[in-house]
Scaffold this motif. Structure first.
Motif, short mmCIF file in Angstrom:
data_model
loop_
_atom_site.label_atom_id
_atom_site.label_comp_id
_atom_site.label_asym_id
_atom_site.label_seq_id
_atom_site.Cartn_x
_atom_site.Cartn_y
_atom_site.Cartn_z
N GLU A 63 0.84 -1.38 0.41
CA GLU A 63 0.31 -0.11 0.06
C GLU A 63 0.82 1.41 -0.07
OE1 GLU A 63 -2.53 3.57 0.35
OE2 GLU A 63 -2.19 0.92 -0.70
N VAL A 132 -6.51 10.88 4.86
CA VAL A 132 -5.85 10.15 5.17
C VAL A 132 -5.92 10.27 6.39
CG1 VAL A 132 -4.02 7.73 6.69
CG2 VAL A 132 -3.82 8.73 4.00
N TYR A 165 -9.49 8.01 2.11
CA TYR A 165 -8.95 6.64 1.71
C TYR A 165 -7.80 5.74 2.29
CZ TYR A 165 -4.88 4.48 -0.86
OH TYR A 165 -4.08 4.16 -1.46
N HIS A 166 -7.65 6.74 3.51
CA HIS A 166 -6.92 5.31 4.46
C HIS A 166 -7.79 5.48 6.06
CE1 HIS A 166 -3.84 2.92 5.40
NE2 HIS A 166 -4.27 3.08 5.96
N HIS A 205 -9.49 2.12 2.82
CA HIS A 205 -9.04 1.92 3.39
C HIS A 205 -8.88 1.81 5.05
CE1 HIS A 205 -6.79 -0.16 0.11
NE2 HIS A 205 -6.40 1.06 -0.53
N SER A 207 -6.86 0.26 8.18
CA SER A 207 -5.43 -0.29 8.94
C SER A 207 -5.86 -0.06 10.30
CB SER A 207 -4.68 0.16 8.67
OG SER A 207 -3.39 1.78 8.50
#
Length: 376
Positions: A63, A132, A165-166, A205, A207
């Motif tokens: 990524e 992000v 996006y993340h 995304h 995480s």
């Protein structure tokens, strides 16, 4: 620059570790390796280059690459001709001072407070960059508080940003087996995601997993990216009884015996004139404080071939001592030895003896010790 000491770094073992990590997390998750602090002391540029070469043959592997500061990320863009991946900046963003770098080099800031978010959304330099966000789910380090979420949603809608996006957060105690805070933090982030979805803000995304969570295969719904740190370089962050990680230590700290002195019991040596515990031999090594040798290494045992030695007293600035009673070492002048290597647990044991973590041991080795990159 040292000439008799070096940190040997195996790019082969790095590659094997990345493949092993990829197998552990499964085909539905990408990897965002952390290369902060010069790739944990190993050298960010050579390791980034190797990982990017691997990504060419496995398009769904990466990524991106993670860095602590904007200067670390910029350094990679500047020195690698081909760097076709995202470069994340996690903490020292300097958005206002270095906004041209973000625009020109496509660096991705990990936003964790309202001031940075507002600047990011209003300055045209960031218009083309993905959004992000990092949430504070209980660690109380960097991250938006959960109470900020309503204001975040309002700002995103105002600026027509309907996609995150993340989205990420960070575990506080994932290295501890079955720590209750892990599930508590997961629950917090589940609510955060639900609130974004209800507000019609999509998340591309997500995480959460750092090394400790990956090693213990912590189950996290909808996670698409993992962020390995120290495990990428071989050491585990979790008690071996509970870790699934079987990576190899990619570094070996190698040096040579500079000189040998025979000492009597009680004879003084080094700063403060530490007394020899018995009659024996001092091996004087060309490694000191600036080379990563620390005060608390005193007493740490090593086995070199079949000889038991140990660090004795504090470093003498740019030199340090190993001590043994064995006379087998009396002809060891100029002998090459390793304080740790790829095949044993000395790095972890040294860290435990020093009451610290392997990250500190590795990053304490200054640039005075050359890095030797090997492919085998």
């Amino acid at each position: 620059m040292r000439s008799l000491s070096k940190l040997q770094v195996s790019l082969k073992y790095l590659e094997e570790n990345v493949h092993l990590l990829d197998e552990m997390v499964g085909k539905h998750k990408k990897i965002l390796p952390m290369l902060k602090a010069e790739a944990y002391g190993h050298g960010a540029i050579p390791l980034a280059k190797k990982i990017l070469e691997m990504n060419l043959h496995h398009k769904n592997l990466l990524e991106g690459l993670g860095f602590a500061t904007v200067f670390e990320a910029y350094n990679i863009r500047e020195h690698l001709e081909v760097c076709d991946t995202n470069l994340y900046v996690f903490s020292e963003l300097l958005l206002q001072e270095k906004k041209e770098w973000y625009e020109q080099w496509g660096l991705i800031p990990v936003l964790s407070n309202m001031e940075d978010l507002k600047f990011f959304l209003t300055d045209k330099k960031f218009a083309a960059l993905p959004l992000v966000l990092k949430m504070n789910s209980g660690m109380n380090r960097l991250g938006f508080d959960v109470s900020d979420q309503e204001e975040i949603i309002t700002l995103l809608k105002k600026h027509n940003r309907r996609t995150i996006y993340h989205l990420m957060s960070h575990f506080a105690c994932s290295y501890v087996h079955s720590h209750p805070s892990v599930n508590q933090q997961i629950s917090v982030m589940e609510n955060v995601k639900d609130n974004f979805y209800k507000a019609q803000i999509s998340v591309e995304h997500f995480s959460f997993s750092n090394s400790g969570a990956i090693e213990q295969k912590t189950q996290i719904d909808d996670e698409t990216v993992v962020r390995p740190g120290i495990m990428l370089y071989g050491p585990s962050s979790v008690d071996k009884k509970f870790s699934y990680w079987r990576g190899k230590v990619i570094s070996a700290l190698q040096t040579s015996v500079l000189d040998i002195r025979k000492v009597k019991k009680g004879e003084g040596f080094g700063y403060g004139l530490h007394h020899a515990p018995e009659e024996g031999f001092l091996l004087i090594l060309p490694l000191g404080y600036a080379d990563g040798i620390q005060f608390n290494f005193n007493g740490f045992p090593l086995k070199i071939e079949d000889v038991q030695v140990k660090f004795l007293t504090r470093p003498s600035m740019d030199l340090c001592y190993l001590w043994t009673e064995s006379d087998k070492v009396k002809h060891w002048k100029n002998k090459k030895i390793s304080l740790w290597d790829h095949s044993n647990d000395n790095l972890q044991l040294l860290s435990d003896h020093n009451q610290t973590i392997t990250y500190q041991i590795l990053t304490a080795i200054s640039s005075r010790v050359p890095r030797d990159y090997v492919l085998e």
